[in-house]
Motif scaffolding. Structure first.
Motif, PDB file in Angstrom:
ATOM      1  N   SER A  74      43.270  17.038  71.047  1.00 55.65           N
ATOM      2  CA  SER A  74      42.293  17.636  70.233  1.00 55.65           C
ATOM      3  C   SER A  74      42.411  17.045  68.822  1.00 55.65           C
ATOM      4  CB  SER A  74      42.476  18.999  70.129  1.00 55.65           C
ATOM      5  OG  SER A  74      41.582  19.624  69.243  1.00 55.65           O
ATOM      6  N   GLU A  75      41.139  16.294  68.305  1.00 54.52           N
ATOM      7  CA  GLU A  75      41.089  16.140  67.014  1.00 54.52           C
ATOM      8  C   GLU A  75      41.076  17.206  65.963  1.00 54.52           C
ATOM      9  OE1 GLU A  75      41.302  12.838  65.892  1.00 54.52           O
ATOM     10  OE2 GLU A  75      41.487  12.400  67.654  1.00 54.52           O
ATOM     11  N   GLU A  76      40.966  18.287  66.293  1.00 54.36           N
ATOM     12  CA  GLU A  76      40.843  19.648  65.453  1.00 54.36           C
ATOM     13  C   GLU A  76      42.122  20.572  65.536  1.00 54.36           C
ATOM     14  OE1 GLU A  76      38.649  19.790  63.171  1.00 54.36           O
ATOM     15  OE2 GLU A  76      37.615  18.027  63.886  1.00 54.36           O
ATOM     16  N   PRO A  77      42.525  21.157  64.574  1.00 50.14           N
ATOM     17  CA  PRO A  77      43.611  22.271  65.049  1.00 50.14           C
ATOM     18  C   PRO A  77      43.225  23.057  65.917  1.00 50.14           C
ATOM     19  CG  PRO A  77      43.011  22.038  62.381  1.00 50.14           C
ATOM     20  CD  PRO A  77      41.944  21.193  63.278  1.00 50.14           C
ATOM     21  N   VAL A  78      44.416  23.433  66.903  1.00 50.76           N
ATOM     22  CA  VAL A  78      44.122  24.460  68.001  1.00 50.76           C
ATOM     23  C   VAL A  78      44.860  25.755  67.661  1.00 50.76           C
ATOM     24  CG1 VAL A  78      45.131  24.639  70.165  1.00 50.76           C
ATOM     25  CG2 VAL A  78      44.751  22.394  69.349  1.00 50.76           C
ATOM     26  N   SER A  79      43.878  26.602  68.172  1.00 51.87           N
ATOM     27  CA  SER A  79      44.113  27.933  68.344  1.00 51.87           C
ATOM     28  C   SER A  79      44.077  28.503  69.471  1.00 51.87           C
ATOM     29  CB  SER A  79      43.188  29.013  67.320  1.00 51.87           C
ATOM     30  OG  SER A  79      43.347  28.529  65.973  1.00 51.87           O
ATOM     31  N   TYR A  80      45.128  29.550  69.910  1.00 48.54           N
ATOM     32  CA  TYR A  80      45.339  29.790  71.440  1.00 48.54           C
ATOM     33  C   TYR A  80      46.060  31.108  71.436  1.00 48.54           C
ATOM     34  CZ  TYR A  80      46.551  29.396  76.064  1.00 48.54           C
ATOM     35  OH  TYR A  80      46.786  29.896  77.721  1.00 48.54           O
ATOM     36  N   GLU A  81      45.349  32.086  72.206  1.00 47.31           N
ATOM     37  CA  GLU A  81      45.932  33.414  72.375  1.00 47.31           C
ATOM     38  C   GLU A  81      46.136  33.577  73.692  1.00 47.31           C
ATOM     39  OE1 GLU A  81      45.235  38.057  71.162  1.00 47.31           O
ATOM     40  OE2 GLU A  81      44.330  36.506  70.183  1.00 47.31           O
ATOM     41  N   GLY A  82      47.242  33.614  74.279  1.00 48.52           N
ATOM     42  CA  GLY A  82      47.789  33.772  75.724  1.00 48.52           C
ATOM     43  C   GLY A  82      48.492  34.848  75.829  1.00 48.52           C
ATOM     44  N   LEU A  83      49.149  35.023  76.965  1.00 49.88           N
ATOM     45  CA  LEU A  83      49.864  35.906  77.461  1.00 49.88           C
ATOM     46  C   LEU A  83      51.356  35.631  76.811  1.00 49.88           C
ATOM     47  CD1 LEU A  83      50.436  38.588  78.936  1.00 49.88           C
ATOM     48  CD2 LEU A  83      51.104  37.196  81.076  1.00 49.88           C
ATOM     49  N   TYR A  84      51.640  34.520  76.756  1.00 52.10           N
ATOM     50  CA  TYR A  84      53.104  34.173  76.302  1.00 52.10           C
ATOM     51  C   TYR A  84      53.223  33.359  74.938  1.00 52.10           C
ATOM     52  CZ  TYR A  84      53.983  34.930  81.331  1.00 52.10           C
ATOM     53  OH  TYR A  84      53.960  35.588  82.572  1.00 52.10           O
ATOM     54  N   TRP A  85      52.224  32.919  74.530  1.00 53.44           N
ATOM     55  CA  TRP A  85      52.303  31.932  73.229  1.00 53.44           C
ATOM     56  C   TRP A  85      50.850  32.357  72.482  1.00 53.44           C
ATOM     57  CZ3 TRP A  85      54.533  29.356  77.644  1.00 53.44           C
ATOM     58  CH2 TRP A  85      55.707  29.070  77.656  1.00 53.44           C
ATOM     59  N   LYS A  86      51.103  32.313  71.191  1.00 55.92           N
ATOM     60  CA  LYS A  86      49.908  32.516  70.507  1.00 55.92           C
ATOM     61  C   LYS A  86      50.006  31.624  69.060  1.00 55.92           C
ATOM     62  CE  LYS A  86      49.087  37.470  71.505  1.00 55.92           C
ATOM     63  NZ  LYS A  86      49.896  37.510  72.640  1.00 55.92           N
TER      64      LYS A  86
END
Length: 369
Positions: free
Chosen positions: A141-153
């Motif tokens: 990705s060229e853009e910052p990544v946001s992620y909300e999962g079960l194990y990592w956020k």
């Protein structure tokens, strides 16, 4: 077909481990000299035999004393590690190797490693899936990544140092199921088949064979609209390999080393992944049975050529054949085995060697045409 090596690496607990790391680096240097295309290094944290906890360090050192051979993590065990840190250090390592890195990932199959990190076996697959998704996003990705999962956020995470290669070459190893092969087929990634997976396990339900690996890989590629032939070219199949002057001599030379290695593997419970059909006990997994039935690639160069051709035919074809490196014999004998393989086996599967043309020219020169 291309050829490479995979190392666990396996160095028994009674050996000099500091020396073993230097010997592994020497093996990589020799592999490049002999023309092998790639070399994969495993990650383990317990068990007393597989003594590399951070394959990236080995790859960094090996890259400084080689220039052509590709170097792969075989594999980074994702359930135990923070995905951002994995992505960051692999992207950096990609630069240190000048783009020779293969990004190999897996779910961590060693039971004692899982116990060390307090991982419930049922969590290995979902943790791996989540980590793969995060790592791919961070690396591409060229853009910052946001992620909300079960194990990592994560929120607005971006790598300062992106990968050297425009598209990071992902590879996934599969052990107890076919889901990773299906993922590789769907994504166009490389797939790694373990050295003790039988070609055909006669319907044994506890572990997939190479036929099941291939079916999952090719089927998912077709469903995703990708070229199934390319999916096969992306497939790496590893086998136990040892070359000597004859099959009998080869087996005699490695017999004691095999006993030690498989005593360890069977003790870990991995015998369940090697069996064929129902009703087999671990005691049935003898040296002779494994050579014939997995099968292994053992014997003279001619024996090995014939066995690899049979493996190609039985699996429907694959792109790269990986030799599983072993400490079964002294270094001089192991190096001789690799030399015999590189000199007499690999040319038979390498189109640029033009073996048929050479044979015709020799026959003309000797009056046999």
């Amino acid at each position: 077909m291309r050829f490479g090596l995979f190392t666990m690496p396996e160095h028994p607990p009674h050996e000099n481990w500091t020396l073993s790391y230097d010997r592994d680096i020497d093996d990589i240097v020799l592999a490049e000299k002999l023309g092998f295309h790639e070399y994969w290094i495993g990650e383990h944290h317990t068990g007393g035999f597989e003594n590399v906890p951070v394959p990236e360090y080995m790859i960094a050192k090996a890259s400084a004393v080689t220039s052509r051979i590709r170097l792969g993590t075989g594999v980074v065990n994702l359930p135990y590690q923070d995905p951002f840190q994995v992505a960051e250090r692999l992207a950096f390592l990609d630069h240190l190797t000048h783009g020779r890195l293969e990004y190999g990932f897996g779910g961590g199959g060693l039971p004692t490693d899982q116990a060390l990190f307090g991982l419930e076996r049922s969590e290995a697959k979902p943790r791996t899936n989540e980590a793969l998704e995060i790592i791919w996003q961070l690396l591409t990705s060229e853009e910052p990544v946001s992620y909300e999962g079960l194990y990592w956020k994560y929120e607005n995470r971006q790598l300062q140092v992106g990968p050297y290669q425009e598209v990071p070459p992902f590879a996934i190893a599969g052990l107890t199921g076919t889901h990773n092969y299906a993922r590789c087929g769907e994504k166009g990634w490389k797939a790694l088949s373990v050295y003790f997976a039988p070609t055909d396990n006669r319907g044994y339900p506890d572990a997939p064979d190479l036929a099941a690996h291939a079916a999952a890989l090719v089927g998912a590629a077709e469903q995703a609209g990708l070229d199934p032939a390319q999916a096969r070219r992306n497939w790496r199949v590893s086998r136990e390999v040892y070359v000597s002057d004859s099959r009998n001599q080869a087996m005699n030379e490695i017999r004691e080393g095999v006993r030690r290695s498989y005593e360890y593997l069977l003790g870990l419970g991995l015998g369940a992944l090697m069996k064929k059909g129902h009703g087999m006990d671990d005691a049935d997994l003898t040296f002779e049975w494994m050579v014939e039935e997995i099968p292994w690639i053992v014997g003279s160069p001619e024996d090995c050529i014939r066995s690899i051709r049979e493996l190609e035919e039985q699996t429907g074809g694959f792109g790269t054949f990986l030799i599983n490196t072993r400490d079964w014999v002294t270094t001089d004998r192991w190096n001789r085995s690799l030399e015999l393989f590189a000199r007499y086996v690999t040319p038979q599967f390498t189109p640029r060697e033009n073996m048929a043309r050479r044979e015709r020219l020799a026959n003309v020169a000797l009056g046999r045409a």
